[in-house]
Scaffold this active site. Sequence first.
Site, PDB file in Angstrom:
ATOM      1  N   SER A 689     -27.359   4.381  57.972  1.00 22.54           N
ATOM      2  CA  SER A 689     -26.301   4.473  56.952  1.00 22.54           C
ATOM      3  C   SER A 689     -24.822   4.188  57.173  1.00 22.54           C
ATOM      4  O   SER A 689     -23.956   4.050  56.460  1.00 22.54           O
ATOM      5  CB  SER A 689     -26.337   5.788  56.048  1.00 22.54           C
ATOM      6  N   LYS A 732     -23.044  13.875  51.535  1.00 21.08           N
ATOM      7  CA  LYS A 732     -21.957  13.117  52.007  1.00 21.08           C
ATOM      8  C   LYS A 732     -20.626  13.123  51.208  1.00 21.08           C
ATOM      9  O   LYS A 732     -19.505  12.994  51.501  1.00 21.08           O
ATOM     10  CB  LYS A 732     -22.531  11.567  52.265  1.00 21.08           C
TER      11      LYS A 732
END
Length: 805
Positions: A689, A732
């Site tokens: 990611s 996140k």
Amino acid sequence: MSELTFDEQIEQGEIEIPSTLPVLPLKETVVFPQSVSPLAIGQERSVKLVDDVVAGERMLALVTVRDPEADPPGWDDLHEIGTAAVVHKMIRVPDGSLRILVQGVGRIRLERRIQDEPYLVGEFAPVPDVVEETPELEALTRSVQTEFGRLISLVPYLPAELEIAAANVDDPSALSHLVASTLRLKTEEKQRLLEEADVAARLRDVLGILGRELEVVELGSKIQSQVQSEMEKGQREFFLRQQLKAIQEELGEGDEQQAEVAELRGQIEEKNLPEEARKAADRELARLEKLPPAAAEYGVIRTYLDWILSLPWSETTEDNLDLEHAREVLDEDHYDLEKVKDRILEYLAVSKLKNDLSGPILCFVGPPGVGKTSLGQSIARTTGRKFVRISVGGVRDEAEIRGHRRTYIGAMPGTIIRSLRDAESKNPVLLIDEIDKMGADFRGDPASAMLEVLDPEQNKHFRDHYLDLPFDLSKVLFICTANQLETIPGPLLDRMDIIQLSGYTEDEKLGIARKYLVPKQLEAHGLTAERLTIGDDVLSVVTREYTREAGVRNLERRIADLCRKAAREIAEGKAETVVVDEETARSWLGPRRFPADARKRTADPGVATGLAYTPVGGDVLFIEATAYPGKGRLTITGQLGEVMQESAQAALSWVRAHATELGVPKDWFAEHDVHIHVPAGAVPKDGPSAGITIATAIASLVLDKPVAEDLGMTGEITLTGQVLPIGGIREKVLAAQRAGLKRVVLPRENEPDLAELPDETRQEVEFILVDSIGEVFEVALGAGKRGRRPKAAPSSERQAALPSV
């Protein structure tokens, strides 16, 4: 010849039945011809009927009611076939009811309804018996007399005189009526016999009923004799033991061992053990009785028996499945977590409808400090069950779960059986903590042992190696907790119903601190809300400057620090009450531990802010890139995993392939080496990611443009420049919010995940959804050229590219 009286006509069976008769409905009673029966009359209209009958011809029709609940019964509630009867005696009872003695005269059929009030009157026709003198009829008559005699000898409620009376009855019809009226049969069976006009067929039915009754009575006698024999055996054994005990006492041979064995035997008798456990206990007790106390095996057997007797084989607690009460408890114990609470309430609702709490194994997954363990305690408080907790973090030995076999010195049951012993109930709430941290080595795989424990189809007969007896775990409500799913084996994960718990926002932490943490710490430090005041502004400072976590454990520690400082002030007499403001909090807690350094770190070109997902929640990740003269080599540092290194290589390849479009000199990469570093080098990092963050850092370096200071980003990059979806969006984004970032770049395919975010976060943070790396550069660098947009990959290919994060 003189005319016969009415009573003489009855005795000789020559009475003539009138065609019109008043009807007395009978409930659950059938009166047969030639039989005498007592009846109790209570209804007002039935009392009037009997009074009129006794004053008149003394004859009435007795007809059984189809439905005993019908009150008062009408014509449609009566059978068509009944019995014409004569009232012999009547007695009035003080309560107004009557007791009459009736004798059946003949079978009759209702032909016409005449009167409904004040009681029923109808027109009836006699139904004569159909008799054909045959050898079969004679054989049936004798068989009924014989079987009826056998039944009388076995059944105590039938007097012996009945056998003589039945033997002296020559009329087959009268015999069938005699037997049917004396047996305890269902009303439907008696009515069927009354309606049967064929005497031979009626005798066959009676013979079948006698055979059935004889079979039941003989079976009951056999069971009774067996029980009596066992009782006599037990009484004989008890008597002999008492004699042996008395002899030993006379000889002075009574000892402590015998007393101990007797005590254990009494405990085994009192304990409601399953059959297999009872056999094992009796077998081991017999061995113990023969061993001297000094034998090594004596202590092993005694400990084994103590374990059997200490387990809750049949003890349970009553479940409380009141959903309103459950909601109150969950709201009282936990702040927010609405989706998790709804899932728990749905589970309890299903259990309430099934009246059974057994079902899927719940597994709470989330960062530390978000309330996984306390949720298990709340469920136990909600359902009224006992609560026990075991931690399997770091367990590497299978015997910790299943126990050790008794052949080993110091053997004992596993943690599952031990926890049930502590709970003193076979249906507790059993919390298995840190199930994602079990290991495996040469001593076995405890995760594999858990497969049987957590499988509702198998744990009904769970066998601990020490006990070697089946123990029913199906009533236990198992709840597991974990920080991450990746380390849980697939077969074990398949047995659990996953409930995700994400990190808290700042507002949620303030609510938790205000409602739970501050009152808890005030009580723990001997303070009250009147003596110490901690305002919301102070809690905000503590949350923002002294903690950075998904949960609230560090926040609780900092609140405890403030309480200790205030307690000292009050104890030393410097103040009677303390009001903590922002300045006081900073002076007591020391320098700020988590500065908002995102803007400072990204001030120079070549630095981009990424977002990471860890087992303890989300975090901010800085990707740094620098260049120096060389030959185009790539150096990667920061303890990165293979997947992250490949992402860095892919990002560099895309930037090099599109250097001209980005405005980078053609020979720049041939003349420079690129070094990519991710700070916090002691912490391992991996995953795809960070791809767009690495590409942005490289582009910022070669274009000499700093990345926007309020921007964070996450997403996987491909060699064609596509941005693919990733996982852990909620954690996140919350990490970006804690770090003070105002904008977050996300893959467009992650747009549905935004619905899981709190409203507060969606208002404070701007989300920029992208499909390609060129769009990322436009947002991050402000003036970069867009890369060539490839055609979108088919949905199946995009789905295959999803990372396992």
